[in-house]
Design a protein around this motif. Structure first.
Motif, PDB file in Angstrom:
ATOM      1  N   GLY A  93      17.942  41.843  44.020  1.00 29.33           N
ATOM      2  CA  GLY A  93      16.896  42.207  43.080  1.00 29.33           C
ATOM      3  C   GLY A  93      17.168  43.548  42.439  1.00 29.33           C
ATOM      4  N   TRP A  94      16.606  43.718  41.274  1.00 30.53           N
ATOM      5  CA  TRP A  94      16.582  45.014  40.607  1.00 30.53           C
ATOM      6  C   TRP A  94      15.122  45.463  40.526  1.00 30.53           C
ATOM      7  CZ3 TRP A  94      20.594  48.085  39.504  1.00 30.53           C
ATOM      8  CH2 TRP A  94      21.864  47.520  39.423  1.00 30.53           C
ATOM      9  N   PHE A  95      14.898  46.669  40.931  1.00 27.25           N
ATOM     10  CA  PHE A  95      13.583  47.286  40.881  1.00 27.25           C
ATOM     11  C   PHE A  95      13.687  48.544  40.031  1.00 27.25           C
ATOM     12  CE2 PHE A  95      11.309  45.057  44.352  1.00 27.25           C
ATOM     13  CZ  PHE A  95      12.361  44.348  44.890  1.00 27.25           C
ATOM     14  N   ARG A  96      12.545  49.036  39.595  1.00 25.55           N
ATOM     15  CA  ARG A  96      12.570  50.306  38.892  1.00 25.55           C
ATOM     16  C   ARG A  96      11.321  51.113  39.225  1.00 25.55           C
ATOM     17  NH1 ARG A  96      11.740  48.349  32.578  1.00 25.55           N
ATOM     18  NH2 ARG A  96       9.464  48.004  32.653  1.00 25.55           N
ATOM     19  N   GLN A  97      11.479  52.425  39.106  1.00 22.30           N
ATOM     20  CA  GLN A  97      10.361  53.325  39.322  1.00 22.30           C
ATOM     21  C   GLN A  97      10.336  54.341  38.201  1.00 22.30           C
ATOM     22  OE1 GLN A  97      10.221  55.337  43.134  1.00 22.30           O
ATOM     23  NE2 GLN A  97       8.007  55.582  42.960  1.00 22.30           N
ATOM     24  N   ALA A  98       9.305  54.257  37.389  1.00 23.16           N
ATOM     25  CA  ALA A  98       9.125  55.202  36.296  1.00 23.16           C
ATOM     26  C   ALA A  98       8.384  56.432  36.813  1.00 23.16           C
ATOM     27  CB  ALA A  98       8.342  54.547  35.167  1.00 23.16           C
ATOM     28  N   GLY A 143       5.800  58.902  37.878  1.00 26.49           N
ATOM     29  CA  GLY A 143       4.373  58.781  38.140  1.00 26.49           C
ATOM     30  C   GLY A 143       3.888  57.389  38.440  1.00 26.49           C
ATOM     31  N   LYS A 144       4.811  56.442  38.563  1.00 24.01           N
ATOM     32  CA  LYS A 144       4.411  55.057  38.811  1.00 24.01           C
ATOM     33  C   LYS A 144       5.040  54.543  40.095  1.00 24.01           C
ATOM     34  CE  LYS A 144       3.634  53.802  33.983  1.00 24.01           C
ATOM     35  NZ  LYS A 144       3.914  52.803  32.914  1.00 24.01           N
ATOM     36  N   GLU A 145       4.496  53.449  40.595  1.00 19.71           N
ATOM     37  CA  GLU A 145       5.048  52.832  41.780  1.00 19.71           C
ATOM     38  C   GLU A 145       6.289  52.012  41.415  1.00 19.71           C
ATOM     39  OE1 GLU A 145       0.969  52.349  44.434  1.00 19.71           O
ATOM     40  OE2 GLU A 145       2.064  50.579  43.759  1.00 19.71           O
ATOM     41  N   ARG A 146       7.119  51.806  42.395  1.00 19.00           N
ATOM     42  CA  ARG A 146       8.288  50.977  42.187  1.00 19.00           C
ATOM     43  C   ARG A 146       7.856  49.525  41.981  1.00 19.00           C
ATOM     44  NH1 ARG A 146      12.890  51.917  46.468  1.00 19.00           N
ATOM     45  NH2 ARG A 146      11.401  50.868  47.833  1.00 19.00           N
ATOM     46  N   GLU A 147       8.553  48.838  41.081  1.00 19.96           N
ATOM     47  CA  GLU A 147       8.202  47.462  40.757  1.00 19.96           C
ATOM     48  C   GLU A 147       9.469  46.631  40.630  1.00 19.96           C
ATOM     49  OE1 GLU A 147       6.336  47.326  36.915  1.00 19.96           O
ATOM     50  OE2 GLU A 147       8.024  48.308  35.931  1.00 19.96           O
ATOM     51  N   ILE A 148       9.318  45.361  40.876  1.00 25.47           N
ATOM     52  CA  ILE A 148      10.446  44.464  40.697  1.00 25.47           C
ATOM     53  C   ILE A 148      10.639  44.198  39.214  1.00 25.47           C
ATOM     54  CG2 ILE A 148       9.064  42.363  40.971  1.00 25.47           C
ATOM     55  CD1 ILE A 148      11.551  41.181  42.468  1.00 25.47           C
ATOM     56  N   VAL A 149      11.865  44.162  38.791  1.00 26.60           N
ATOM     57  CA  VAL A 149      12.216  43.867  37.400  1.00 26.60           C
ATOM     58  C   VAL A 149      12.813  42.473  37.296  1.00 26.60           C
ATOM     59  CG1 VAL A 149      13.665  44.542  35.452  1.00 26.60           C
ATOM     60  CG2 VAL A 149      12.572  46.296  36.873  1.00 26.60           C
TER      61      VAL A 149
END
Length: 122
Positions: free
Chosen positions: A34-39, A41-47
């Motif tokens: 999987g690829w996730f991202r964290q912007a 001030g935001k929580e990590r999310e699956i992409v």
């Protein structure tokens, strides 16, 4: 399993980047990726995610049609092709591996790479 992500960088809006994640230490072909991202001030999310066989994929709705996840089991590598990048795609991107052949739950991913920063400028 050790994961090494690469390919991040600075790109203008509308541009493209391809992220790569090389895996070592375990039979890559048995792992969901999987690829996730964290912007900021935001929580990590699956992409995006891909099953161990490479025939099932998932995309979060706001990257659908712009991002493509793929894997090369012969090279122990998973890719994330990102096209038509937007400012809101700016984030640290993480690759992750799961001992399950398919999962979308962040808690189901057992191994994590170090993250690679993608910055999209206007």
């Amino acid at each position: 399993v050790q994961l090494q992500a690469s390919g991040g960088g600075l790109v203008q809006a509308g541009g493209s980047l391809r992220l790569s994640c090389a895996a070592s230490g375990r039979t890559f072909s048995t792992l969901a990726m999987g690829w996730f991202r964290q912007a900021p001030g935001k929580e990590r999310e699956i992409v995006a995610a891909i099953n161990s066989y490479g025939v099932m994929t998932y995309y979060v709705d706001y990257v659908q049609g712009r991002f493509t996840i793929s894997r090369d089991n012969a090279k122990n590598t998973v890719y994330l092709q990102m096209n038509s990048l937007k400012n809101e795609d700016t984030a640290v991107y993480y690759c992750a591996a799961s001992r399950a052949r398919w999962t979308l739950r962040e808690s189901g991913y057992n191994y994590w790479g170090q993250g690679t920063l993608v910055t999209v400028s206007s």
